[in-house]
Design an enzyme around this catalytic site. Structure first.
Site, PDB file in Angstrom:
ATOM      1  N   GLY A  27      55.740  19.369 -24.971  1.00 38.36           N
ATOM      2  CA  GLY A  27      54.878  20.544 -25.114  1.00 38.36           C
ATOM      3  C   GLY A  27      55.714  21.725 -25.587  1.00 38.36           C
ATOM      4  N   GLY A  79      54.348  25.172 -27.234  1.00 39.96           N
ATOM      5  CA  GLY A  79      53.432  26.042 -26.484  1.00 39.96           C
ATOM      6  C   GLY A  79      54.084  27.356 -26.089  1.00 39.96           C
ATOM      7  CD  GLN A  80      52.239  32.212 -22.617  1.00 40.22           C
ATOM      8  OE1 GLN A  80      51.691  31.481 -21.805  1.00 40.22           O
ATOM      9  NE2 GLN A  80      52.237  33.524 -22.510  1.00 40.22           N
ATOM     10  CG  ASP A 139      53.771  20.484 -29.205  1.00 40.53           C
ATOM     11  OD1 ASP A 139      54.012  21.329 -28.320  1.00 40.53           O
ATOM     12  OD2 ASP A 139      52.614  20.250 -29.625  1.00 40.53           O
ATOM     13  CB  ILE A 140      50.440  16.599 -29.688  1.00 36.48           C
ATOM     14  CG1 ILE A 140      49.538  15.496 -30.220  1.00 36.48           C
ATOM     15  CG2 ILE A 140      49.735  17.953 -29.702  1.00 36.48           C
ATOM     16  CD1 ILE A 140      48.421  15.117 -29.268  1.00 36.48           C
ATOM     17  CG  ASP A 188      49.152  12.029 -27.225  1.00 42.66           C
ATOM     18  OD1 ASP A 188      49.333  12.591 -26.136  1.00 42.66           O
ATOM     19  OD2 ASP A 188      48.037  11.637 -27.626  1.00 42.66           O
ATOM     20  CE1 TYR A 248      46.612  24.658 -16.186  1.00 39.12           C
ATOM     21  CE2 TYR A 248      46.056  26.578 -14.873  1.00 39.12           C
ATOM     22  CZ  TYR A 248      46.968  25.867 -15.621  1.00 39.12           C
ATOM     23  OH  TYR A 248      48.230  26.366 -15.808  1.00 39.12           O
TER      24      TYR A 248
HETATM   25  C1  AKB Z   1      45.776  30.330 -17.127  1.00 38.39           C
HETATM   26  O1  AKB Z   1      45.342  31.490 -17.201  1.00 38.39           O
HETATM   27  O2  AKB Z   1      45.079  29.322 -17.199  1.00 38.39           O
HETATM   28  C2  AKB Z   1      47.256  30.137 -16.894  1.00 38.39           C
HETATM   29  C3  AKB Z   1      47.616  30.020 -15.448  1.00 38.39           C
HETATM   30  C4  AKB Z   1      47.320  31.091 -14.500  1.00 38.39           C
HETATM   31  O3  AKB Z   1      48.187  29.030 -15.066  1.00 38.39           O
HETATM   32  N1  AKB Z   1      47.980  31.231 -17.462  1.00 38.39           N
END
Ligand code: AKB
Length: 313
Positions: free
Chosen positions: A10, A13-14, A36-37, A51, A141
């Site tokens: 990854g 990413g950020q 990264d993908i 991946d 998440y």
């Molecule tokens: C999000 O906003 O989904 C992320 C986190 C808080 O893990 N930055």
């Protein structure tokens, strides 16, 4: 120092963008493999397009390069995962389990995996949220991060895998933009302020969330990974804190250098995710165990972001 070969999954990413740069400076370009993908815009060292759900290719890569450490950052953030529940679960969970299994099989010395303040939920104490408390995430998440923390702990106890983790707050940096998160407003606000002089925020003015400057986050991550194993007492994930602010307070801070800056508020579904998360974090366990200590407060962060984002406009 023993030779390390570090794989960052990854990497575009950020977090990955800045972490790869930091690790390459410390461990040498050739010893840090970015993956990264998607292909990167610019290549500054070894890169493998892959991946994390492709177990065979990942195993091959770890074996061929004799990888000693993995930073597994590939994940779907809160807002996007809420739109694509099963894909979010698959990437966030199966991706982690693949990495843990391969790390055990290939005798990888250390694994880093990021958790998040999203593991906390409506029943969690909102102020100074402790390391150990009620965790009832309300986003997919957050559910995947909480489950992931326990997978990491389980692999440490069952297989002795040296896996380490941090519960990141919202991360703010100028070298890369986030995608699909709820705390992302605190990055976009700087780009919009400098490009247009105004920002339309998707959270309410008084939504306080824990945040951190990327430089602190990257330094903290590598410090955690470099700490002696006996100091790492938490094998789920460590709380770490930088600062806390609301969009309204951030706007006031921006106006100190840009008095004409205007902010409007049109909260969307992300408001409900933010409302379920802590306002501030107690990171005393990370401070005691491995010496975590942030360097950036809100005004220092705003100064850095206004200066560096100006160069990007
Ligand atoms: C999000 O906003 O989904 C992320 C986190 C808080 O893990 N930055």
């Amino acid at each position: 120092m023993a030779k390390e070969t570090i794989l960052v999954l990854g990497a575009n990413g950020q977090i990955g963008t800045e972490l790869v740069e930091y690790l390459r400076f410390e461990y040498g370009n050739v010893n840090v493999i970015a993956s990264d993908i998607k292909a990167p815009q610019e290549v500054h060292g070894p890169f493998e397009q892959m991946d994390v759900l492709d177990v065979n290719r990942l195993t091959e890569l770890v074996k061929d390069h004799k990888v000693t450490q993995i930073y597994h950052l590939a994940a779907m953030l809160s807002a996007t995962a809420e739109q694509k529940i099963m894909l979010g679960w698959e990437l966030n969970m199966t991706g982690l389990i693949n990495v843990l299994n391969i790390a055990v099989e290939c005798k990888v010395k250390k694994v880093f995996w990021p958790s998040s303040i999203a593991v906390f939920g409506p029943s969690t104490p909102k102020l100074n949220t402790p390391q150990y408390c009620y965790t009832d995430p309300s986003t997919l998440y957050g559910v995947s991060k909480l489950a992931g923390e326990h997978w990491c702990n389980y692999y440490f106890n069952k297989f002795g895998l040296d896996v380490r983790s941090i519960r990141y707050p919202g991360l703010i940096g100028y070298k890369s933009v986030p995608g699909g998160g709820t705390t992302d407003y605190a990055v976009y606000i700087f780009h919009e302020a400098l490009a247009r002089g105004s920002y339309d925020c998707f959270l309410e003015a008084d939504t306080m969330l824990p945040m951190m400057y990327m430089e602190d986050a990257i330094r903290g991550t590598v410090e955690l990974m470099e700490a002696p194993a006996e100091k790492i007492k938490v094998r789920t994930s460590y709380n770490i804190a930088g600062m806390s602010f609301t969009p309204g307070e951030l706007a006031i801070e921006i106006r100190k250098t840009m008095p004409e800056f205007k902010i409007t508020y049109h909260p969307d579904i992300r408001q409900t995710y933010a409302d379920s998360w802590p306002k501030s974090i107690d990171d005393s366990v990370a401070r005691k165990d491995w010496g975590w200590n942030p360097h950036f407060n809100t005004s220092k962060l705003v100064g850095e972001m206004m200066t560096h984002c100006k160069d990007l406009v």
